[in-house]
Scaffold this active site. Structure first.
Site, short mmCIF file in Angstrom:
data_model
loop_
_atom_site.label_atom_id
_atom_site.label_comp_id
_atom_site.label_asym_id
_atom_site.label_seq_id
_atom_site.Cartn_x
_atom_site.Cartn_y
_atom_site.Cartn_z
N ASP A 246 -13.72 -14.03 -26.17
CA ASP A 246 -14.44 -15.31 -26.05
C ASP A 246 -13.51 -16.44 -26.47
O ASP A 246 -13.91 -17.38 -27.15
CB ASP A 246 -15.69 -15.29 -26.93
CG ASP A 246 -16.62 -16.48 -26.67
OD1 ASP A 246 -16.55 -17.08 -25.58
OD2 ASP A 246 -17.40 -16.83 -27.57
N ASP A 263 -14.07 -16.34 -34.48
CA ASP A 263 -15.21 -15.88 -33.68
C ASP A 263 -14.88 -14.63 -32.84
O ASP A 263 -14.80 -14.70 -31.62
CB ASP A 263 -15.67 -17.03 -32.77
CG ASP A 263 -17.12 -16.88 -32.36
OD1 ASP A 263 -17.78 -15.97 -32.85
OD2 ASP A 263 -17.57 -17.68 -31.52
N1 LIG Z 1 -13.25 -20.41 -41.50
C1 LIG Z 1 -13.82 -21.56 -41.11
N2 LIG Z 1 -13.50 -22.74 -41.71
C2 LIG Z 1 -14.08 -23.89 -41.30
N3 LIG Z 1 -15.01 -23.97 -40.31
C3 LIG Z 1 -15.37 -22.83 -39.70
C4 LIG Z 1 -14.80 -21.58 -40.06
N4 LIG Z 1 -15.34 -20.61 -39.28
C5 LIG Z 1 -16.20 -21.23 -38.45
N5 LIG Z 1 -16.23 -22.56 -38.70
C6 LIG Z 1 -17.09 -23.55 -38.00
O1 LIG Z 1 -18.28 -22.90 -37.60
C7 LIG Z 1 -18.40 -22.93 -36.16
C8 LIG Z 1 -19.05 -21.65 -35.68
O2 LIG Z 1 -18.23 -20.53 -35.98
P1 LIG Z 1 -18.01 -19.37 -34.93
O3 LIG Z 1 -17.39 -19.91 -33.70
O4 LIG Z 1 -17.31 -18.26 -35.62
O5 LIG Z 1 -19.52 -18.93 -34.67
P2 LIG Z 1 -20.39 -18.90 -33.30
O6 LIG Z 1 -21.36 -17.81 -33.46
O7 LIG Z 1 -19.53 -18.88 -32.11
O8 LIG Z 1 -21.12 -20.25 -33.31
P3 LIG Z 1 -21.05 -21.28 -32.10
O9 LIG Z 1 -21.81 -20.61 -30.98
O10 LIG Z 1 -21.71 -22.48 -32.66
O11 LIG Z 1 -19.58 -21.47 -31.77
C9 LIG Z 1 -17.00 -23.16 -35.65
O12 LIG Z 1 -17.02 -23.77 -34.40
C10 LIG Z 1 -16.42 -24.05 -36.73
O13 LIG Z 1 -16.85 -25.40 -36.50
MG LIG Z 2 -17.73 -19.95 -31.65
#
Ligand SMILES: Nc1ncnc2c1ncn2[C@@H]1O[C@H](COP(=O)(O)OP(=O)(O)OP(=O)(O)O)[C@@H](O)[C@H]1O
Ligand SMILES: [Mg+2]
Length: 329
Positions: A246, A263
């Site tokens: 992804d 992610d």
């Molecule tokens: N380690 C981190 N430090 C800072 N911000 C983070 C971190 N991990 C994730 N985030 C924030 O949280 C958001 C969502 O994380 P992630 O992409 O892992 O989850 P997701 O399930 O895909 O959620 P989404 O569908 O909203 O992208 C990221 O786009 C980022 O803004």
């Molecule tokens: Mg994400």
């Protein structure tokens, strides 16, 4: 900083307390003669012990969200990973990421990011078998599930099976982060994981989390260097037998000139998944699309092919019967 609409969390449905079986288990004693699988019972009892009511944090959550945070992060508080939940960094339908204060004894900096999944997140994932093909189901300890009853429950997608699958997705994300971090791939350092959450390095500063790359406009020169860096990361991941699954500018954090790929639940094995090459190609194409807007022209198909063959794999275009078309291609 974007303002968050907290009213979106006021609904109990957003934070189901647990599935029906778990709810029933709440009042059970360890010696209760239950027909429910022992693994659920043990885990629920352990969860009760792990999640102290006294976990106070400064983030102003709605009542349901607060209960959900206590359930999901209380164990990390109890085991002295975190002292406080400070802020919601990103709340979505699938997962919420919180800024936490790290406990002084934790091998982390001042802050830790906690990614907490919605209970039904992976039930709603379209076409999940595309990603699950060729990878083991993992239990809460990260070991492959071999127990016939558990495999049957997952196959039949009973409530218990769904819970096992949910845990397996999260464990895959955590183990992938661990492996890639050790291999030097640009990912946040992972610290701990349980059935519903992952703790990792927080990328950002106390005032602002790192933005995702899709929101960043780059100078052409920096764009070219970062593009090389992303492709290098994809190459390093392939060396670790991982394809993100992804990848796009939405899943790359940008902070002070550096990037972190995030992610990973959909990660696939290049040799064990029949759609692996097409998934790699899609990852590369989405990355190229962002960098094309920043003035970096590249041939995504060619890059994907070079990455694939440079690891000694023949190009194969065989696709799983449920093609990527279902994935919005
Ligand atoms: N380690 C981190 N430090 C800072 N911000 C983070 C971190 N991990 C994730 N985030 C924030 O949280 C958001 C969502 O994380 P992630 O992409 O892992 O989850 P997701 O399930 O895909 O959620 P989404 O569908 O909203 O992208 C990221 O786009 C980022 O803004
Ligand atoms: Mg994400």
């Amino acid at each position: 900083m974007p303002r968050l609409n907290l009213s979106q969390f006021d609904n109990e449905e957003d934070f189901p307390s647990a599935d029906r079986n778990s709810r029933r288990l709440k009042k059970l004693k360890p010696d209760h003669k239950s027909k429910l699988p022992r693994a659920i019972l043990q885990r629920e009892l352990a969860a009760q012990a792990d999640h102290p009511e006294s976990f106070n944090f400064t983030y102003q959550a709605s009542r349901h969200e607060r209960a959900w945070i206590i359930r999901s992060l209380g164990g990390f508080y109890e085991h002295r990973w975190i002292d406080n939940v400070l802020r919601l960094l990103k709340g979505g339908k699938e997962a919420s990421v919180y800024l936490c204060a790290a406990n002084a004894s934790a091998p982390a900096g001042e802050f830790i990011a906690a990614k907490v999944y919605r209970p039904r997140m992976f039930r709603n994932l379209k076409n999940d078998h595309l990603y699950r093909e060729g990878r083991a189901n993992l239990d809460a300890d990260g070991n492959q599930i071999l127990d016939g009853g558990m495999l049957h429950a997952m196959h039949k997608r009973t409530a218990y099976g769904q819970e096992l699958l949910h845990g397996s997705w999260i464990m895959h994300e955590f183990q992938t982060l661990q492996r890639l971090h050790i291999a030097g791939v640009d990912v946040p350092k992972p610290y701990a994981c349980d059935n519903n959450a992952i703790l990792m390095d927080y990328i950002g500063d106390p005032w602002m989390p790192a933005p995702t790359l899709n929101t960043v406009e780059l100078e052409r020169k920096e764009a070219a260097a970062l593009f090389e860096r992303v492709i290098h990361n994809i190459d390093r991941m392939l060396a670790q037998e991982c394809i993100h699954g992804d990848l796009s500018a939405y899943n790359i954090l940008y902070w002070e000139g550096e990037i972190r790929l995030i992610d990973y639940p959909q990660v696939v094995h290049p040799d064990e998944n029949r759609s692996a090459y097409r998934i790699l190609e899609r990852d590369v194409r989405r990355v190229c699309e962002y960098f094309a807007r920043q003035g970096v022209k590249a041939d995504a198909g060619r890059i994907a092919e070079d990455l694939w063959t440079s690891h000694g794999r023949p190009v194969k275009l065989e696709v799983h019967p449920s093609t990527l078309a279902e994935e919005g291609e």
